[in-house]
Design an enzyme around this catalytic site. Structure first.
Site, PDB file in Angstrom:
ATOM      1  N   HIS A 261       0.833  -1.205   0.000  1.00  0.00           N
ATOM      2  CA  HIS A 261       0.000   0.000   0.000  1.00  0.00           C
ATOM      3  C   HIS A 261       0.873   1.262   0.000  1.00  0.00           C
ATOM      4  O   HIS A 261       0.720   2.140  -0.863  1.00  0.00           O
ATOM      5  CB  HIS A 261      -0.908  -0.028   1.239  1.00  0.00           C
ATOM      6  N   GLU A 262       1.789   1.348   0.953  1.00  0.00           N
ATOM      7  CA  GLU A 262       2.617   2.557   1.055  1.00  0.00           C
ATOM      8  C   GLU A 262       3.526   2.699  -0.163  1.00  0.00           C
ATOM      9  O   GLU A 262       3.798   3.813  -0.622  1.00  0.00           O
ATOM     10  CB  GLU A 262       3.429   2.564   2.351  1.00  0.00           C
ATOM     11  N   HIS A 265       1.677   4.469  -2.799  1.00  0.00           N
ATOM     12  CA  HIS A 265       1.785   5.921  -2.597  1.00  0.00           C
ATOM     13  C   HIS A 265       3.161   6.404  -3.060  1.00  0.00           C
ATOM     14  O   HIS A 265       3.296   7.443  -3.694  1.00  0.00           O
ATOM     15  CB  HIS A 265       1.640   6.265  -1.109  1.00  0.00           C
ATOM     16  N   GLU A 291      -4.769   7.891  -2.846  1.00  0.00           N
ATOM     17  CA  GLU A 291      -5.255   6.629  -2.294  1.00  0.00           C
ATOM     18  C   GLU A 291      -5.578   5.632  -3.415  1.00  0.00           C
ATOM     19  O   GLU A 291      -5.495   4.422  -3.232  1.00  0.00           O
ATOM     20  CB  GLU A 291      -6.480   6.918  -1.422  1.00  0.00           C
TER      21      GLU A 291
HETATM   22 ZN    ZN Z   1      -3.057   5.233   1.969  1.00  0.00          ZN
END
Ligand code: ZN
Length: 500
Positions: A261-262, A265, A291
């Protein structure tokens, strides 16, 4: 380009460099700073933020913006002018005493919340929510809004978004989601998940997660991964992007999907055009679009069959004893298990959005004035029952669970679900454009996807606002249909459900 434009960009870059220093100090605070450093760090951060704010809202900046508007600008320069002028106007409209009152009330409210949550004490926290709502209403009146005060709050995170549009989109999502959750609940299929709580040494977890992030194309020479209590991604420049995660020996999925997830980003931040660093043309569109990048990688890719076709054998190799009796199919079903739960941050891909819908509806009603703070727990619990079939036994696991309201961050929650919707729409677009994509992913070739995202989304910076970007990339406006179709396809197959 002209002299005023150059001046405007020079000031914007100074401000962005101060912000980078703030980000680095915040990163340090969450990772390595000794505990006693906290008081001095808060003062340092407040001082630097104050300097940045004063510089950005200075008369000199105002003059530069006005002057730039009279100059001949190319397309990218017009984007920079549009966004800088927009932020400048908003910032200048908020009276300084209101900024201070909000910051002070928010930091006290967080302290109250930190004690109220474990003590299960909504009554003590309630007046603080009420105060923050009042302050945010004042803020909305100061910056202005199109239809309702909540629009102004939303736009802090999702510039150009409208409450009405989001409400309409979320409305279309709610029925199919509630239905899907209910049908999964009634299904006879219950994936085994026992192996996901075995003991997985942290060093091996880290090695595996770093390998996955690098396969995704995260540039380890322009970023790093550290440990913090709450995972995040922060950026000092295109060439210095910091990711964090947390590890638990008995929760390997948490850190692995957290890192994916990170890193999603992080790829966005590493993907901006270095030439536009420090300007809107080299900056993220919105929190929702940010997101969408993390969730696309975490869920649509990281929890897909194709991804594990390549990564499962490596996972087994890294954790041979923990995985000795687990098949690829069992693993896939376990990481995609759907089960309604009380806590948002622990929710699966399907139920997660119902947690968000509930918060959005409550926030909107608070700002319309149709819901009073004292009724929050009752409304919260009733909607949890209606949407997820669960009722929190106490406010600690209900209305008190998130820090957002203590910070006064009303309008933030919807960006999580917007991220899911954008991600599904982008994914439809990329699979249409690259028919061989899933085969590539199954071979562990993730770079072509990163390149597509970079070319169509990252490199554009703020050229388009979120709704225009979605239209530009997918040919369609924001809608819930890609996401609903994706969930029904994926979970219909996992739980053997049929959809018309
Ligand atoms: Zn996030």
């Amino acid at each position: 380009m002209g002299a005023h434009y150059d001046r405007m960009i020079a000031i914007r870059r100074e401000v962005s460099e101060i912000h980078a220093a703030v980000s680095l100090m915040e990163w340090d605070q969450e990772t390595y700073m000794p505990r006693k450093g906290g008081d001095a760090r808060s003062r340092q951060l407040a001082t630097l933020s104050g300097i940045a704010h004063a510089r950005f809202t200075s008369d000199e900046m105002g003059d530069a913006i006005h002057g730039a508007a009279t100059e001949r600008l190319n397309e990218t320069e017009r984007v920079n002018l549009r966004e800088i002028a927009w932020s400048f106007d908003r910032a200048r409209r908020v009276p300084t005493p209101l900024v201070k009152a909000f910051a002070e009330t928010g930091s006290k409210a967080v302290e109250v919340w930190r004690e109220a949550r474990p003590a299960n004490d909504f009554a003590t926290f309630a007046p603080w929510i009420a105060r923050l709502v009042d302050l945010r209403k004042e803020y909305a009146e100061a910056v202005g809004y199109a239809h309702e005060p909540y629009d102004a709050l939303l736009e802090d995170y999702e510039p150009g978004a409208s409450t009405e549009d989001i409400a309409r989109t979320f409305e279309q999502l709610r029925g199919p989601l509630v239905d899907l959750v209910q049908r999964i609940q009634e299904s006879w299929i219950v994936p085994r998940t026992d192996f996901l709580s075995r003991t997985f040494p942290i060093d091996d977890q880290r090695r595996f997660a770093v390998m996955a992030a690098e396969r995704m194309g995260f540039d380890a020479e322009a970023g790093r991964l550290d440990v913090s209590p709450h995972p995040f991604c922060t950026t000092m420049s295109v060439h210095d992007v910091r990711l964090t995660t947390r590890y638990s020996e008995t929760m390997p999925a948490q850190s692995l999907f957290g890192v994916i997830h990170e890193a999603g980003h992080g790829l966005y931040e590493q993907g901006f055009d270095p030439e536009h660093e420090g300007t809107p043309a080299g900056t993220a569109v919105s929190l929702g679009i940010h997101e969408s990048q993390s969730r696309l990688w975490e869920n649509l890719i990281g929890r897909s069959r194709a991804f594990w076709r390549f990564f499962f054998p490596q996972f087994v190799q890294t954790f041979p004893s923990q995985m000795q009796d687990v098949s690829e199919e069992e693993f896939y079903a376990a990481i995609n298990r759907v089960a309604p739960s009380l806590i948002r941050v622990e929710a699966d891909e399907v139920t997660y959005n119902l947690h968000i819908l509930l918060r959005f509806e409550i926030e909107r009603d608070l700002f319309k004035g149709t819901l009073s703070v004292n009724d929050l727990p009752a409304v919260w619990n009733a909607r949890m029952r209606a949407y997820l079939g669960l009722e929190p036994p106490c406010d600690r696991d209900g209305v008190l669970q998130d820090i957002h309201w203590a910070h006064g961050s009303f309008g933030y929650f919807p960006t999580y679900t917007l991220g899911n919707l954008y991600a599904a729409q982008f994914f439809d677009a990329v699979t249409a454009a690259m028919p061989g994509l899933l085969d590539q992913i199954a071979r562990g070739e993730l770079l072509p996807l990163r390149e597509w995202l970079r070319e169509h989304i990252h490199r554009l910076g703020m050229t388009f606002r979120a709704h225009d970007l979605v239209q530009h990339v997918t040919g369609q406006a924001l809608s819930s249909s890609s996401f609903i179709a994706y969930l029904q396809r994926k979970f219909g197959e996992l739980y053997r459900l049929n959809f018309p």
